[in-house]
Design a protein around this motif. Structure first.
Motif, PDB file in Angstrom:
ATOM      1  N   TRP A  85     -39.545   2.807 -22.843  1.00 51.90           N
ATOM      2  CA  TRP A  85     -39.417   2.997 -24.277  1.00 51.90           C
ATOM      3  C   TRP A  85     -40.463   3.989 -24.729  1.00 51.90           C
ATOM      4  O   TRP A  85     -41.289   4.421 -23.922  1.00 51.90           O
ATOM      5  N   MET A 110     -34.829  10.362 -24.183  1.00 55.43           N
ATOM      6  CA  MET A 110     -35.608   9.417 -24.972  1.00 55.43           C
ATOM      7  C   MET A 110     -36.220  10.167 -26.158  1.00 55.43           C
ATOM      8  O   MET A 110     -36.741  11.272 -25.982  1.00 55.43           O
ATOM      9  N   LEU A 115     -38.198   2.643 -30.089  1.00 53.79           N
ATOM     10  CA  LEU A 115     -38.559   1.420 -29.378  1.00 53.79           C
ATOM     11  C   LEU A 115     -37.379   0.804 -28.628  1.00 53.79           C
ATOM     12  O   LEU A 115     -37.506  -0.269 -28.045  1.00 53.79           O
ATOM     13  N   THR A 116     -36.257   1.510 -28.612  1.00 52.45           N
ATOM     14  CA  THR A 116     -35.095   1.046 -27.857  1.00 52.45           C
ATOM     15  C   THR A 116     -35.365   1.219 -26.367  1.00 52.45           C
ATOM     16  O   THR A 116     -35.763   2.288 -25.920  1.00 52.45           O
ATOM     17  N   SER A 117     -35.119   0.158 -25.587  1.00 51.94           N
ATOM     18  CA  SER A 117     -35.307   0.261 -24.138  1.00 51.94           C
ATOM     19  C   SER A 117     -34.210   1.118 -23.533  1.00 51.94           C
ATOM     20  O   SER A 117     -33.037   0.945 -23.842  1.00 51.94           O
TER      21      SER A 117
END
Length: 151
Positions: A85, A110, A115-117
């Motif tokens: 993340w 990314m 904060l999204t995995s």
């Protein structure tokens, strides 16, 4: 009212200074990371090597720039369905998830501060973070193999 206002301003100023000091300390920690030489297709790179829990946890946090051929190789404690993340990360990155025998299983974008995995599709031992678009620009794709020169 003036005293309360000044006290509040002073408190906010102290808190801001404390955050800046902590961020500066965290940002300089990357300077002590070891490096490792890797090869992807015919491209040889010297990348930072995050192989301890603390190094992996810090990753590329607080960095404002990353050179065009720079990156960070993460080695996990064992093969697993790893995820990453972007907490406190200012850079747009791509992450390649890589098996223990060096095969790239996934390359995923990314976004800064997301904060999204972002996870691997299968068990991997490594993750390689590079500037967003680096893998595509260099023709590196899923199924390609990374070779690590043992440190």
């Amino acid at each position: 009212m003036t005293f309360k206002f000044l006290r509040c301003v002073l408190l906010v100023g102290c808190f801001t200074l404390l955050i800046q000091v902590v961020n500066a300390q965290e940002a300089t920690q990357h300077q002590t990371l070891p490096t490792v030489q890797i090869t992807l297709q015919d491209i040889t790179l010297e990348v930072e090597y995050a192989h301890t829990f603390e190094q992996r946890a810090m990753g590329l946090m607080y960095r404002k720039t990353l050179c065009g051929q720079c990156g960070m190789l993460f080695k996990f404690s064992g093969s697993k369905k790893a995820s990453m993340w972007m907490q406190n990360t200012f850079l747009a990155l791509d992450v390649a998830f890589i098996t223990s025998d060096g095969v790239i299983t996934d390359i995923k974008p990314m976004q800064p501060h997301d904060l999204t995995s972002v996870g691997a599709s299968q068990a991997v031992l490594y993750a390689l973070e590079m500037n967003q678009g680096w893998f595509a620009k260099n023709g590196i794709k899923v199924g390609d193999k990374m070779v690590i020169k043992t440190p």
